[in-house]
Structure formats: structure tokens, C-alpha cells
Scaffold this motif. Structure first.
Motif, PDB file in Angstrom:
ATOM      1  N   ARG A 196      54.448  38.902  30.629  1.00  0.00           N
ATOM      2  CA  ARG A 196      55.724  38.767  29.947  1.00  0.00           C
ATOM      3  C   ARG A 196      56.536  37.610  30.535  1.00  0.00           C
ATOM      4  NH1 ARG A 196      59.312  42.426  31.045  1.00  0.00           N
ATOM      5  NH2 ARG A 196      58.160  43.369  32.768  1.00  0.00           N
ATOM      6  N   VAL A 197      57.493  37.143  29.748  1.00  0.00           N
ATOM      7  CA  VAL A 197      58.409  36.095  30.201  1.00  0.00           C
ATOM      8  C   VAL A 197      59.788  36.706  30.411  1.00  0.00           C
ATOM      9  CG1 VAL A 197      59.615  33.979  29.521  1.00  0.00           C
ATOM     10  CG2 VAL A 197      57.154  34.213  29.110  1.00  0.00           C
ATOM     11  N   LEU A 198      60.392  36.411  31.546  1.00  0.00           N
ATOM     12  CA  LEU A 198      61.750  36.850  31.853  1.00  0.00           C
ATOM     13  C   LEU A 198      62.661  35.624  31.815  1.00  0.00           C
ATOM     14  CD1 LEU A 198      63.303  39.464  32.836  1.00  0.00           C
ATOM     15  CD2 LEU A 198      63.169  38.458  35.122  1.00  0.00           C
ATOM     16  N   ALA A 199      63.673  35.668  30.946  1.00  0.00           N
ATOM     17  CA  ALA A 199      64.628  34.560  30.830  1.00  0.00           C
ATOM     18  C   ALA A 199      65.873  34.870  31.652  1.00  0.00           C
ATOM     19  CB  ALA A 199      64.999  34.346  29.364  1.00  0.00           C
ATOM     20  N   TRP A 200      66.351  33.867  32.372  1.00  0.00           N
ATOM     21  CA  TRP A 200      67.509  34.089  33.230  1.00  0.00           C
ATOM     22  C   TRP A 200      68.345  32.822  33.329  1.00  0.00           C
ATOM     23  CZ3 TRP A 200      67.893  31.225  37.806  1.00  0.00           C
ATOM     24  CH2 TRP A 200      66.719  30.541  38.185  1.00  0.00           C
ATOM     25  N   LEU A 201      69.584  32.994  33.763  1.00  0.00           N
ATOM     26  CA  LEU A 201      70.474  31.860  33.973  1.00  0.00           C
ATOM     27  C   LEU A 201      71.409  32.195  35.126  1.00  0.00           C
ATOM     28  CD1 LEU A 201      73.497  32.672  32.630  1.00  0.00           C
ATOM     29  CD2 LEU A 201      72.154  32.479  30.563  1.00  0.00           C
ATOM     30  N   GLU A 202      72.109  31.208  35.610  1.00  0.00           N
ATOM     31  CA  GLU A 202      73.075  31.453  36.677  1.00  0.00           C
ATOM     32  C   GLU A 202      74.281  30.547  36.518  1.00  0.00           C
ATOM     33  OE1 GLU A 202      72.151  29.450  40.715  1.00  0.00           O
ATOM     34  OE2 GLU A 202      70.211  30.205  40.034  1.00  0.00           O
ATOM     35  N   VAL A 203      75.430  31.033  36.993  1.00  0.00           N
ATOM     36  CA  VAL A 203      76.673  30.265  36.962  1.00  0.00           C
ATOM     37  C   VAL A 203      77.372  30.453  38.305  1.00  0.00           C
ATOM     38  CG1 VAL A 203      76.976  30.519  34.460  1.00  0.00           C
ATOM     39  CG2 VAL A 203      78.003  32.201  36.000  1.00  0.00           C
ATOM     40  N   GLY A 204      78.389  29.629  38.553  1.00  0.00           N
ATOM     41  CA  GLY A 204      79.161  29.779  39.776  1.00  0.00           C
ATOM     42  C   GLY A 204      78.727  28.829  40.868  1.00  0.00           C
ATOM     43  N   ASP A 205      78.802  29.299  42.110  1.00  0.00           N
ATOM     44  CA  ASP A 205      78.512  28.511  43.298  1.00  0.00           C
ATOM     45  C   ASP A 205      77.034  28.657  43.654  1.00  0.00           C
ATOM     46  OD1 ASP A 205      78.303  27.361  45.810  1.00  0.00           O
ATOM     47  OD2 ASP A 205      79.994  28.459  46.680  1.00  0.00           O
ATOM     48  N   SER A 206      76.274  27.573  43.529  1.00  0.00           N
ATOM     49  CA  SER A 206      74.827  27.648  43.760  1.00  0.00           C
ATOM     50  C   SER A 206      74.481  27.999  45.199  1.00  0.00           C
ATOM     51  CB  SER A 206      74.164  26.319  43.375  1.00  0.00           C
ATOM     52  OG  SER A 206      74.707  25.250  44.137  1.00  0.00           O
ATOM     53  N   ASP A 207      75.438  27.827  46.113  1.00  0.00           N
ATOM     54  CA  ASP A 207      75.205  28.173  47.521  1.00  0.00           C
ATOM     55  C   ASP A 207      75.942  29.459  47.919  1.00  0.00           C
ATOM     56  OD1 ASP A 207      73.631  25.855  48.082  1.00  0.00           O
ATOM     57  OD2 ASP A 207      75.476  24.669  48.161  1.00  0.00           O
ATOM     58  N   SER A 235      73.755  35.757  28.721  1.00  0.00           N
ATOM     59  CA  SER A 235      74.796  34.726  28.623  1.00  0.00           C
ATOM     60  C   SER A 235      76.200  35.305  28.635  1.00  0.00           C
ATOM     61  CB  SER A 235      74.593  33.889  27.354  1.00  0.00           C
ATOM     62  OG  SER A 235      74.697  34.686  26.191  1.00  0.00           O
ATOM     63  N   ASP A 236      76.316  36.641  28.752  1.00  0.00           N
ATOM     64  CA  ASP A 236      77.664  37.219  28.825  1.00  0.00           C
ATOM     65  C   ASP A 236      78.407  36.818  30.098  1.00  0.00           C
ATOM     66  OD1 ASP A 236      76.322  38.774  30.695  1.00  0.00           O
ATOM     67  OD2 ASP A 236      76.862  40.707  29.809  1.00  0.00           O
ATOM     68  N   VAL A 237      77.696  36.229  31.077  1.00  0.00           N
ATOM     69  CA  VAL A 237      78.360  35.802  32.314  1.00  0.00           C
ATOM     70  C   VAL A 237      78.981  34.412  32.211  1.00  0.00           C
ATOM     71  CG1 VAL A 237      76.824  37.205  33.746  1.00  0.00           C
ATOM     72  CG2 VAL A 237      76.256  34.802  33.321  1.00  0.00           C
ATOM     73  N   VAL A 238      78.694  33.677  31.143  1.00  0.00           N
ATOM     74  CA  VAL A 238      79.160  32.290  31.048  1.00  0.00           C
ATOM     75  C   VAL A 238      80.673  32.164  31.226  1.00  0.00           C
ATOM     76  CG1 VAL A 238      79.359  30.305  29.493  1.00  0.00           C
ATOM     77  CG2 VAL A 238      77.173  31.503  29.721  1.00  0.00           C
ATOM     78  N   PRO A 239      81.502  33.057  30.637  1.00  0.00           N
ATOM     79  CA  PRO A 239      82.948  32.915  30.841  1.00  0.00           C
ATOM     80  C   PRO A 239      83.392  33.142  32.284  1.00  0.00           C
ATOM     81  CG  PRO A 239      82.477  34.318  28.944  1.00  0.00           C
ATOM     82  CD  PRO A 239      81.180  34.112  29.661  1.00  0.00           C
ATOM     83  N   LEU A 240      82.511  33.697  33.107  1.00  0.00           N
ATOM     84  CA  LEU A 240      82.867  33.995  34.493  1.00  0.00           C
ATOM     85  C   LEU A 240      82.538  32.849  35.448  1.00  0.00           C
ATOM     86  CD1 LEU A 240      81.528  37.671  34.650  1.00  0.00           C
ATOM     87  CD2 LEU A 240      83.847  36.890  34.136  1.00  0.00           C
ATOM     88  N   ALA A 241      82.043  31.743  34.916  1.00  0.00           N
ATOM     89  CA  ALA A 241      81.567  30.652  35.769  1.00  0.00           C
ATOM     90  C   ALA A 241      82.636  30.154  36.726  1.00  0.00           C
ATOM     91  CB  ALA A 241      81.044  29.507  34.899  1.00  0.00           C
ATOM     92  N   GLU A 242      83.830  29.879  36.214  1.00  0.00           N
ATOM     93  CA  GLU A 242      84.889  29.326  37.066  1.00  0.00           C
ATOM     94  C   GLU A 242      85.338  30.330  38.114  1.00  0.00           C
ATOM     95  OE1 GLU A 242      89.379  27.391  36.616  1.00  0.00           O
ATOM     96  OE2 GLU A 242      88.052  27.537  34.866  1.00  0.00           O
ATOM     97  N   ALA A 243      85.507  31.590  37.693  1.00  0.00           N
ATOM     98  CA  ALA A 243      85.931  32.623  38.642  1.00  0.00           C
ATOM     99  C   ALA A 243      84.884  32.830  39.728  1.00  0.00           C
ATOM    100  CB  ALA A 243      86.188  33.929  37.899  1.00  0.00           C
ATOM    101  N   ALA A 244      83.606  32.805  39.341  1.00  0.00           N
ATOM    102  CA  ALA A 244      82.527  32.975  40.313  1.00  0.00           C
ATOM    103  C   ALA A 244      82.509  31.817  41.307  1.00  0.00           C
ATOM    104  CB  ALA A 244      81.187  33.080  39.593  1.00  0.00           C
ATOM    105  N   ARG A 245      82.704  30.616  40.792  1.00  0.00           N
ATOM    106  CA  ARG A 245      82.713  29.439  41.675  1.00  0.00           C
ATOM    107  C   ARG A 245      83.866  29.532  42.668  1.00  0.00           C
ATOM    108  NH1 ARG A 245      83.149  26.027  37.938  1.00  0.00           N
ATOM    109  NH2 ARG A 245      80.944  26.065  37.417  1.00  0.00           N
ATOM    110  N   GLY A 246      85.019  29.946  42.186  1.00  0.00           N
ATOM    111  CA  GLY A 246      86.176  30.067  43.055  1.00  0.00           C
ATOM    112  C   GLY A 246      86.015  31.141  44.114  1.00  0.00           C
ATOM    113  N   ALA A 247      85.230  32.167  43.796  1.00  0.00           N
ATOM    114  CA  ALA A 247      85.023  33.275  44.739  1.00  0.00           C
ATOM    115  C   ALA A 247      83.820  33.048  45.642  1.00  0.00           C
ATOM    116  CB  ALA A 247      84.838  34.575  43.964  1.00  0.00           C
ATOM    117  N   GLY A 248      83.145  31.914  45.479  1.00  0.00           N
ATOM    118  CA  GLY A 248      81.956  31.646  46.287  1.00  0.00           C
ATOM    119  C   GLY A 248      80.794  32.536  45.917  1.00  0.00           C
ATOM    120  N   VAL A 249      80.643  32.806  44.611  1.00  0.00           N
ATOM    121  CA  VAL A 249      79.596  33.707  44.122  1.00  0.00           C
ATOM    122  C   VAL A 249      78.587  32.942  43.270  1.00  0.00           C
ATOM    123  CG1 VAL A 249      79.136  35.587  42.487  1.00  0.00           C
ATOM    124  CG2 VAL A 249      80.949  35.821  44.189  1.00  0.00           C
ATOM    125  N   ARG A 250      77.338  33.184  43.539  1.00  0.00           N
ATOM    126  CA  ARG A 250      76.237  32.695  42.705  1.00  0.00           C
ATOM    127  C   ARG A 250      75.864  33.848  41.778  1.00  0.00           C
ATOM    128  NH1 ARG A 250      70.191  31.208  45.041  1.00  0.00           N
ATOM    129  NH2 ARG A 250      69.252  30.482  43.064  1.00  0.00           N
TER     130      ARG A 250
END
Length: 237
Positions: free
Chosen positions: A16-27, A42-57
Motif C-alpha cells: 500500500r501507499v501512505l500519503a503524508w505531508l508536514e507543516v510548521g518548523d522542520s526542526d 491536509s486539514d493541518v494546512v491552516p495550522l502551519a503558521e501557528a505550528a511554526r511559531g510554537a516550534g512544532v513540526r
């Protein structure tokens, strides 16, 4: 219309193929998200800025048959946990936090149970208890009760409804948002309206390759979990 975000693909041992994505702080600190029902990773896309600000990948993956992931008929919560484990292994992530909302809450708990000490902490938003226990199914909202019943006995009707919802989400996102907010408390309706465009895009994305995944979602979540919530040894909020 919103262009679906780029996904990476992971081929699993069973082909099987598992599709994934990530937003926020890559480190940043890894938080693995289990998406809600009728939407996709893709429901996490609106959280990209908040995740980056919180230091979350923030890493999110499509469950089988949803978005870009291959179907897996007959799957269980623990099957979803094993997919999560393989994704973390692929990413070279030793420990992670978990997030699960709505239908994804069950999968987050299953992953916490399966991974044990690899999970730092789990956050659930509007999840639900095991639905094979007496009385719990009646606690769902009306739409989820209806879709669950259709998945068992009237699959074709559920396929049509899922396709219609996906079409509304893609071509008439404001109408989709109003329909999704119907019957909800005012504060929830306002939140849906505020994020309506992004959520609609994720809902359209979920059925982009067919509705089989949605049908299986509503079959899977009433199957026995294989563990009890109290069996999860790491902290859960």
C-alpha cells in the motif's frame, strides 16, 4: 478552489501507499496528527503558521482510501497505529507527540497504546469512546450516526452522499461550510465559518480519488479497538 498541498508517498511492506505531508518548523518537536472524518491530512494546512511559531513540526497522513493513500478494507484502529509507526520510522523520529480530532481521536489513542514510551503525550479534540460498547453509538451527532448506519447496510447511498459532500466542498465551499455547521452550537458554527475554505478544500481532497475510504472509515470506527482507553500508559489530554 484551493490547490491540494503536495504530499510525500511512502510504500508500506504490504504494497500500500501512505500519503503524508508536514507543516510548521522542520526542526521542531514532532506532533503526529490523525485527521478527522470526511477530511484528509491536509486539514493541518491552516495550522502551519501557528505550528511554526510554537516550534512544532506537524506531520499528518491520509488514512487508507482517503486523499492519496491506498485503501485497506477491513482495517482496525491498530492497523492505523501500525501505519503511524511506519511513518515515524521512515522519518527517523524516535519520540513524538500525538494529536487526534473527532474520528482521528480513536486512531491517536490506538497509536499511543501501540507505541508505548515512544509517545510523549497525546491530545484529543472531540474524540469518542469505543463505539462497540452499549450506548456509546447513540452519543454521536446525528450525521455520524446516519453515516455509520449507511456504511453497514446501505453502502451505495453513503457513497452518493459522500460524493455530493465532496462536490459541494470543491465547487461551493461556502455552502459546504453552512451545511457542516447546521445544528452546531454558535461558537462551533463560527469556527467552521472562519476556517470554511481550508476545511472544504480538505473535504474535497478526501474524496478526490473516490468514496471507498469514507465508507471504510465509518465501518472501521465501530469495530473493536483491541484495547481499552485505560490501557494507554502515557499522558492523554
Amino acid at each position: 478552489m484551493t490547490t491540494p498541498p503536495h504530499r510525500s508517498l511512502l510504500t508500506l511492506p504490504d504494497g500500500r501507499v501512505l500519503a503524508w505531508l508536514e507543516v510548521g518548523d522542520s526542526d521542531g518537536v514532532v506532533v503526529l496528527c490523525h485527521h478527522g472524518g470526511l477530511v484528509s491530512a491536509s486539514d493541518v494546512v491552516p495550522l502551519a503558521e501557528a505550528a511554526r511559531g510554537a516550534g512544532v513540526r506537524l506531520v499528518s497522513f491520509d488514512r487508507p482510501g482517503i486523499g492519496g493513500s491506498s485503501p485497506q478494507p477491513g482495517r482496525t484502529m491498530l492497523d492505523g497505529a501500525r501505519d503511524a509507526e511506519r511513518l515515524l520510522d521512515h522519518l527517523g523520529v524516535g519520540e513524538a507527540h500525538l494529536l487526534g480530532w473527532s474520528m482521528g481521536g480513536q486512531y491517536a489513542l490506538a497509536t499511543a497504546h501501540h507505541l508505548g514510551a515512544r509517545v510523549r503525550r497525546t491530545a484529543l479534540v472531540a474524540g469518542c469512546p469505543p463505539l462497540d460498547e452499549p450506548g456509546t453509538l447513540a452519543e454521536l451527532n446525528a450525521m455520524d450516526r446516519s453515516f455509520t448506519a449507511l456504511a453497514q447496510d446501505h453502502v451505495r447511498m453513503l457513497e452518493v452522499k459522500a460524493a455530493v459532500l465532496g462536490g459541494l466542498a470543491r465547487f461551493l465551499p461556502r455552502v459546504w461550510a453552512r451545511a457542516s455547521a447546521r445544528g452546531e452550537p454558535a461558537v462551533d458554527a463560527a469556527a467552521i465559518a472562519a476556517a470554511g475554505g481550508h476545511l472544504a478544500a480538505s473535504a474535497a481532497d478526501a474524496v478526490a480519488h473516490g468514496t471507498d475510504g469514507v465508507v471504510e472509515e465509518y465501518r472501521a470506527w465501530v469495530r473493536p479497538w483491541g484495547f481499552m482507553p485505560a490501557d494507554v500508559a502515557t499522558p492523554v489530554d
